[in-house]
Design a protein around this motif. Structure first.
Motif, short mmCIF file in Angstrom:
data_model
loop_
_atom_site.label_atom_id
_atom_site.label_comp_id
_atom_site.label_asym_id
_atom_site.label_seq_id
_atom_site.Cartn_x
_atom_site.Cartn_y
_atom_site.Cartn_z
N SER A 93 0.82 -1.22 0.00
CA SER A 93 0.00 0.00 0.00
C SER A 93 0.85 1.27 0.00
CB SER A 93 -0.91 0.00 1.23
OG SER A 93 -1.58 -1.22 1.32
N SER A 94 1.96 1.23 0.76
CA SER A 94 2.74 2.46 0.92
C SER A 94 3.34 2.93 -0.41
CB SER A 94 3.87 2.22 1.93
OG SER A 94 4.71 1.16 1.48
N LEU A 95 3.44 2.05 -1.39
CA LEU A 95 4.06 2.44 -2.67
C LEU A 95 3.03 2.69 -3.77
CD1 LEU A 95 7.09 -0.06 -2.86
CD2 LEU A 95 7.07 2.29 -2.03
N LEU A 96 1.73 2.50 -3.44
CA LEU A 96 0.70 2.56 -4.48
C LEU A 96 0.65 3.91 -5.17
CD1 LEU A 96 -2.37 0.55 -3.15
CD2 LEU A 96 -0.71 -0.05 -4.92
N GLU A 97 0.62 4.98 -4.38
CA GLU A 97 0.42 6.30 -4.98
C GLU A 97 1.56 6.63 -5.94
OE1 GLU A 97 0.13 9.47 -2.16
OE2 GLU A 97 -0.07 10.99 -3.74
N LYS A 98 2.80 6.47 -5.44
CA LYS A 98 3.97 6.76 -6.28
C LYS A 98 4.00 5.80 -7.48
CE LYS A 98 7.89 8.97 -6.96
NZ LYS A 98 7.91 10.41 -7.34
N GLY A 99 3.63 4.55 -7.24
CA GLY A 99 3.63 3.56 -8.32
C GLY A 99 2.69 3.96 -9.44
N ARG A 100 1.51 4.44 -9.06
CA ARG A 100 0.53 4.87 -10.07
C ARG A 100 1.04 6.10 -10.80
NH1 ARG A 100 -5.02 4.93 -11.32
NH2 ARG A 100 -5.47 3.16 -9.97
N GLU A 101 1.70 7.00 -10.06
CA GLU A 101 2.20 8.25 -10.67
C GLU A 101 3.25 7.93 -11.74
OE1 GLU A 101 4.03 10.87 -7.79
OE2 GLU A 101 5.24 11.75 -9.40
N ILE A 102 4.22 7.10 -11.38
CA ILE A 102 5.29 6.77 -12.35
C ILE A 102 4.72 5.98 -13.52
CG2 ILE A 102 7.49 5.58 -12.67
CD1 ILE A 102 7.79 7.94 -10.87
N THR A 103 3.87 4.97 -13.21
CA THR A 103 3.30 4.15 -14.28
C THR A 103 2.52 5.02 -15.27
OG1 THR A 103 3.07 2.34 -12.69
CG2 THR A 103 1.92 2.10 -14.78
N SER A 104 1.85 6.04 -14.76
CA SER A 104 1.02 6.86 -15.65
C SER A 104 1.88 7.64 -16.64
CB SER A 104 0.16 7.83 -14.83
OG SER A 104 0.98 8.79 -14.21
N LEU A 105 3.15 7.87 -16.29
CA LEU A 105 4.04 8.55 -17.24
C LEU A 105 4.26 7.69 -18.48
CD1 LEU A 105 6.85 10.12 -15.04
CD2 LEU A 105 5.02 11.28 -16.27
N TYR A 106 4.33 6.38 -18.27
CA TYR A 106 4.58 5.46 -19.40
C TYR A 106 3.27 5.05 -20.07
CZ TYR A 106 9.23 4.96 -17.42
OH TYR A 106 10.49 5.21 -16.95
N LYS A 107 2.13 5.38 -19.43
CA LYS A 107 0.84 4.79 -19.81
C LYS A 107 0.97 3.26 -19.68
CE LYS A 107 -0.41 8.39 -23.15
NZ LYS A 107 -0.64 8.64 -24.59
N GLN A 108 -0.13 2.56 -19.90
CA GLN A 108 -0.07 1.10 -19.80
C GLN A 108 0.66 0.55 -21.03
OE1 GLN A 108 0.28 -2.44 -19.11
NE2 GLN A 108 -0.58 -1.21 -17.45
N THR A 109 1.70 -0.26 -20.78
CA THR A 109 2.56 -0.69 -21.89
C THR A 109 2.08 -1.97 -22.57
OG1 THR A 109 3.96 -1.74 -20.24
CG2 THR A 109 4.67 0.41 -21.07
N VAL A 110 1.08 -2.63 -21.99
CA VAL A 110 0.55 -3.85 -22.62
C VAL A 110 -0.65 -3.49 -23.50
CG1 VAL A 110 -0.38 -6.15 -22.26
CG2 VAL A 110 1.29 -5.22 -20.64
#
Lengths: 463, 463
Positions: free
Chosen positions: A323-340
């Motif tokens: 849980s503690s990494l969810l917010e940052k994880g979503r933020e970084i992932t959104s920079l790449y958009k979904q790659t699949v």
């Protein structure tokens, strides 16, 4: 060999990187011939007036990429043009030509391959067309950044039942392969942190951590898993492990060691990356729940992939964040958009919901178990005491200690002469690589070729 | 279903009792849904390495208490009613409902959308199935690290004809979206370098450069393109531009400015990233060859994507590297392996070879040109002098200066009240954002909705 490289201390490029580039270039240009002995770390450090650690990092990186090998008690040797692990897929797979054309003369025990005969094409085809006809409109949406919720939900459910992983779909992030997810993870955790890394371990992931300026701390591995002494001594902020099937040794981390590792992580506020790269292929013995499932303090990042359980070329992997990494994880992932690709995801949804995926895994588990038994039996009957198998209980590869007068490189060359491709174990090691151990993946080899291949190896080594 | 239960052999509780408790808890927690098929006794016994009798006793007890039922010739099924949170959660998630349901009340001028009505489904479907049947075997290879050679060859040919790009297929690298390729590029060029960045410019790419500790130097943009004064003053080692359709201003970089930029790059030994994100959609005027095509000194990295010319959710982009970056580019890319699913690539090969892609682009160019004309006409007829359009000659979006007493935020809120989604221009600026400019993408909006939307905007702003 006397090396007079000019290192530029005014560049932003770290010295070990400059040294690495210079070595690589010299080997590629043929200035450093294959087999040439490299200066000792101490000597080279003195010659270039740099620290031994710098030389060590350079040699480690060159070794990780297969440019050099270390021979016990005799030092480092140039090994370029043999096996570059990272480039091996490329070398083995010229594009478009049917695989059979390229490999007909080879029996290739590459550990990256999977069984190419038993893939359920018609079922996959049906799911693919079905999902296109059913969800066609959705292909125009950008789609969920983390991956289609329905797929993440199916993955979360499956992980609970198959690996004892406790997570909500919101914790699951899809990506086009583990390396991308590791890159995202590095940016989530930020750079300049230290990471305890299994030695021997998986070179590709290590390289990605290094690229993100993480400090790699090699930690030895024993029969129970990664050694706690090394971890407690260094207290890294991150640990990367492969508990369900240590890569490459093939050992399963014991329940006790898992508890110790989790206890340490909770006390030290460190994170553990649990790379479950082929966890589906356990053949026997008491199943041990994943670290993530045993964890009470949300210290574990679980990583899995459909590469082994379905197809490597699908490029679908996932990670489960605490849980503690969810917010940052979503933020970084959104920079790449979904790659699949959205359609690949929706095809998987269909495929899993129809039970085809589970059916496939069950079928392949039986198939790989049989291949593994044939491999072990043939090794036993052909070479008996001359070889020792490591990590044969689970997974899709073994390490083989060969008791002969050949060293690793010679073992591989001799095998090549017989038309058999096997791979070196030393690139997985940052310290004390074994001298006469080879790496054998059996998933992509037919039962007949396994028998034939081992017979050829005997002919290559024992005569 | 694959089940991993940890049975503790050191407890006094018999194994069948432990297994019974675990099943019961899982059903009560909703982890095992009503109707789910349980593993056969034989399979579960094997998985947990316990006797079939133990499993049988467990199942009998569960059946006796009504948790599971046995169906003749099909096995045991969970029969315990329990609401699964995960599924109810899924039910109210928009991403798996048809788009129309979620957007029916909105006219959304999001610039990331494309036309969702005219995608050639049947042709795409044919290529998809055709490529699977034709190349099925190849899906088992890891595939070419850079992308399938046949696709890279088709891209190179197309780029030469459509954009004047000169490159060999070996220079083309495929990736699952531009951001991934930019990330690879950052690692190829290494970090801690300075990058001249169009201001206003594309925020996502800027963030990726920042994440890789590149120093962003904002450079103003005038009617001719990025300003040379700023570039000559700062002499960055890298420049990121969108010459064929400046993002977001929509201007086309003049031939003269292109020559100046290339001259500077050659003298300064700097690289230029040419992001050609929607270069296919030029409607009028003299075509200007790409920077890459004009470049005589291999200073340009060209980037393109199929997101606008086909589908965003495909996640297929590409970059063209100059020779000097090829080796490092291949090395870094190989760490990630190829991120685009092999089958998606082979489907594209079919689709392009059959001429379907070109046919689609031609069709869409006409369609988008008409949408653009309707947008400009309606803006003129409805709001006349009250608004000023920027960058309407090309691409799929415009910037609109609104002469009213509302600021950017108010303009967007007022539009929302009328059921129209438009977007702010200020996030694209690092310095002096405009006060009353909004961003409007028209590709994903129907002609009727464009007319209706603009009328609503008038009602929102002018009354």
């Amino acid at each position: 060999m006397d090396i007079t490289f000019f290192l530029n201390r005014n560049l932003d490029i770290p010295l070990y990187q400059q040294l690495y580039q210079l070595f690589k270039k010299n080997m590629q240009d043929g200035h450093i011939q294959k087999g040439v002995k490299l200066p000792s770390k101490r000597l080279l450090a003195a010659q270039l007036s740099i620290s031994q650690t710098t030389v060590e990092r350079t040699y480690e990186q060159l070794a990780a990429e297969g440019y050099i090998v270390s021979k016990p008690r005799s030092g480092w040797f140039a090994d370029y043009d043999e096996i570059d692990l990272i480039h091996s897929e490329m070398a083995n797979n010229p594009s478009i030509k049917p695989v059979t054309r390229e490999k007909e003369n080879w029996i290739d025990f590459h550990y990256g391959n999977v069984d190419s005969v038993h893939f359920p094409f018609s079922a996959w085809r049906k799911s693919m067309v079905g999902s296109l006809d059913q969800y066609g409109q959705q292909l125009h949406r950008p789609g969920d950044i983390l991956g289609e919720l329905e797929l993440r939900t199916l993955i979360a459910e499956n992980l609970y039942h198959s690996r004892g992983v406790h997570c909500r779909p919101e914790q699951v992030i899809l990506g086009a392969g583990n390396p991308i997810l590791l890159q995202i993870l590095c940016q989530v955790l930020r750079r300049d942190i230290s990471i305890g890394y299994e030695d021997p371990g998986f070179p590709r992931s290590r390289k990605i951590f290094e690229m993100n300026s993480m400090k790699i701390i090699p930690i030895p591995v024993d029969e129970e898993g990664i050694c706690m002494d090394g971890i407690r001594k260094e207290n890294p902020s991150l640990v990367y492990v492969t508990p369900s099937h240590q890569f490459p040794l093939g050992t399963v981390m014991t329940f006790d060691r898992r508890r110790q590792l989790l206890k340490w992580a909770a006390e030290n506020q460190s994170f553990i990356i649990e790379d479950d790269y082929d966890g589906e292929y356990r053949y026997s013995g008491q199943p041990i729940p994943s670290l993530q499932g045993l964890d009470q303090h949300e210290r574990v990042i679980f990583m899995g992939t459909f590469s082994k359980s379905l197809l490597p070329s699908l490029r679908v992997s996932y990670m489960v964040l605490p849980s503690s990494l969810l917010e940052k994880g979503r933020e970084i992932t959104s920079l790449y958009k979904q790659t699949v690709s959205c359609h690949v995801q929706l095809t998987l949804v269909e495929f899993i919901k129809k039970g085809e995926w589970q059916k496939h895994i069950n079928k392949m588990r039986k198939l790989y178990q049989r291949k593994r038994e044939i491999l072990l039996e043939t090794l036993q009957s052909e070479m008996g005491e001359q070889v020792k198998v490591r990590g044969g209980d689970t997974g899709l590869h073994i390490m083989l200690d060969v008791n002969s007068h050949f060293n690793e490189k010679e073992l591989i060359e001799k095998a090549k002469e017989q038309g058999v491709k096997i791979y070196p174990a030393s690139p997985f090691y940052t310290k004390q690589p074994p001298g006469n151990t080879v790496f054998i993946g059996f998933a992509g080899v037919s039962e007949a070729d396994i028998r034939a291949g081992i017979k050829k190896l005997k002919a290559a080594w024992m005569n």
